[in-house]
Design a protein around this motif. Structure first.
Motif, PDB file in Angstrom:
ATOM      1  N   MET A 183       0.819  -1.207   0.000  1.00 51.87           N
ATOM      2  CA  MET A 183       0.000   0.000   0.000  1.00 51.87           C
ATOM      3  C   MET A 183       0.857   1.262   0.000  1.00 51.87           C
ATOM      4  N   TRP A 197       1.224   4.385  -2.702  1.00 53.62           N
ATOM      5  CA  TRP A 197       1.105   5.829  -2.424  1.00 53.62           C
ATOM      6  C   TRP A 197       2.347   6.570  -2.912  1.00 53.62           C
ATOM      7  N   GLY A 225       1.013   6.780   5.308  1.00 53.34           N
ATOM      8  CA  GLY A 225       0.732   6.730   3.875  1.00 53.34           C
ATOM      9  C   GLY A 225       0.630   8.114   3.270  1.00 53.34           C
TER      10      GLY A 225
END
Length: 498
Positions: free
Chosen positions: A18, A22, A59
């Protein structure tokens, strides 16, 4: 050794699927926004700040790192192809890069800039890993007088090195300090410059100020002064460097961080000064001095490497001291505050996963930037063919959406327009924008540290200079203020003796 172990843990955070996503999205968006004329990293980060509202902090900041470096490369792309710097740090790239593009060597100029950003960013981030914990450990002992002295240095330095005159820089700073006064007094709770409006009691969000001054001000300026035409993008071709090009540029790539990183780390450093110094250095050391001004590739490689290393340097003072030395750092500081996180000496202890994940993501972002932008350079050139009316209409739309997303108040859009008009006026009269943004961010903090120092000393002004550190900082401030006069005296004496 502790820093190395922490960095390894940071890579464990940054390399999750993830967070890698990003980082890639940030690099792509940053480059796409930064490649548009007149849009630099600060405006790109400010425009895309609302996009990260729904993300968890790690993130979000990994995405910000990608946007930051991606937008810096994008600004260089416009500078080289269209002679339109996306930001002040990309001005130097146009000096040699645009003649190279006109001579059919735009591909080589873009490649030299991309590899320069990669090299400078990598070396700068390694220095960040080595120095940031040490600076943070030393910063724990810094008191209110020391912090106030550093902030005064930031104010003086930013008004001295930017703009066409110190008076204009000071005027811009005063605009920012005034905007920073809006809201409730942090110590007494009294309303200041709210005009009886409850919506203004919390003050004006820094994001609205940054978007208004950068995006709205620039769009209004362009609408008022440029014709509704768009230049044709120059052919880019395949961005490969020949053996002779590499032989001429590899030393420039390595020299850039030596100049760029220290200027980024000091208060109000930024990338403008080191890029010019790098250009002058490359011109003096080059064996091809006759090519400078006509398309010398060293004049692109060195300054771009210095600019990227300077960007890493700005994170040292922002993460360890909570001091933004550039407009981008100011917007990123606002993002930290948005998540309830206060950068400073204790950040490395309180949020180690976030900090080291962010630092590790800088390395990841550099690799992604190089891998994405070398083959995508022709695509970015095609984006520059967008007609200006559509281009700036889009900027205004996204700016309005971003400002409304901050607080969900219609008044925010009115404030955005007013600040945009202020930004337009600042451009009209040659006032630099960065001092105003620094004033909004540091003004309230400087006031708080000043009042704390005076409370500790029972109102005595000696409480502001009762530490060796603060005395040393004020000595630097006096030198900055006196240097123009001293320089004139030195020049006169040389002329008399000659």
């Amino acid at each position: 050794m502790d820093s190395l172990n922490s960095l390894i843990d940071g890579f464990g955070t940054a390399l999750t699927p993830m967070n890698l996503l990003w980082a890639a999205v940030g690099v792509l968006l940053g480059t796409a926004i930064g490649v548009l004329p007149g849009i630099g990293p600060a405006m790109a980060v400010a425009l895309l700040l609302p996009v990260t509202y729904g993300l968890e902090p790690t993130g979000a900041f990994i995405m910000f790192a990608g946007i930051y470096y991606g937008a810096m490369f994008g600004g260089s792309t416009t500078s080289i192809l269209l002679n339109t710097p996306g930001e002040s740090a990309a001005v130097v790239a146009a000096i040699e890069g645009n003649p190279m593009a006109k001579a059919g060597r735009g591909a080589q100029a873009l490649a030299a800039a991309a590899i320069g950003h990669f090299t400078g960013g990598m070396i700068g981030t390694l220095l960040l890993v080595a120095l940031a914990p040490t600076v943070a450990a030393l910063a724990v002992d810094i008191g209110a007088p020391d912090y106030f002295a550093i902030m005064v240095l930031a104010f003086i330095a930013v008004t001295s090195v930017l703009g066409s005159s110190r008076i204009r820089g000071l005027a811009s700073l005063l605009i920012g300090l005034t905007l920073g006064l809006v809201g409730l007094d942090q110590m007494t709770g009294q309303q200041r410059l709210t005009f009886g409006s409850l919506q203004l009691a919390d003050g004006i969000d820094v994001v609205i100020v940054a978007v208004g001054l950068f995006a709205i001000g620039e769009a209004l300026w362009v609408a008022a002064h440029l014709r509704r035409t768009t230049g044709e993008a120059l052919p880019v071709g395949r961005p490969w460097l020949g053996r002779d090009d590499v032989k001429r540029t590899w030393k420039s790539w390595l020299r850039g961080p030596v100049i760029g990183f220290p200027f980024g780390a000091i208060p109000a450093g930024g990338a403008e000064i080191p890029t010019f110094l790098s250009y002058v250095t490359e011109k003096r050391l080059s064996k091809h001095k006759e090519q400078f001004g006509k398309g010398a590739i060293e004049g692109v490689a060195g300054p771009e490497s210095a600019a990227s290393a300077s960007a890493a340097g700005t994170l040292v003072s922002m993460l360890t001291l909570g001091l933004p030395t550039t407009a981008v750092a100011a917007v990123m500081l606002a993002a930290f505050q948005q998540y309830g996180i206060q950068p400073g000496p204790l950040l490395f202890e309180r949020e180690p996963d976030l900090v080291w994940g962010l630092i590790a993501s800088l390395f990841v972002g550099m690799v992604l930037l190089l891998a994405l932008n070398l083959p995508l350079a022709p695509v970015w050139a095609k984006l520059l063919r967008i007609p200006r009316p559509y281009l700036y209409a889009g900027i205004l739309f996204f700016a309005a959406v971003g400002a409304y997303a901050v607080g969900g108040e219609a008044l925010d859009l009115v404030i955005l327009l007013i600040i945009g008009l202020i930004g337009f006026g600042m451009r009209r009269y040659g006032l630099p924008v960065l001092p105003a943004v620094i004033g909004v961010i540091l003004g309230p903090a400087a006031e708080q540290q000043l009042r704390r120092a005076l409370q500790i000393s029972d109102g005595s002004l000696t409480g502001l200079v009762n530490t060796p550190f603060s005395v040393a900082v004020y000595a630097v401030i006096v030198l900055l203020l006196a240097w123009p006069l001293l320089r004139k005296v030195i020049v006169r004496r040389r002329n008399v003796s000659a």
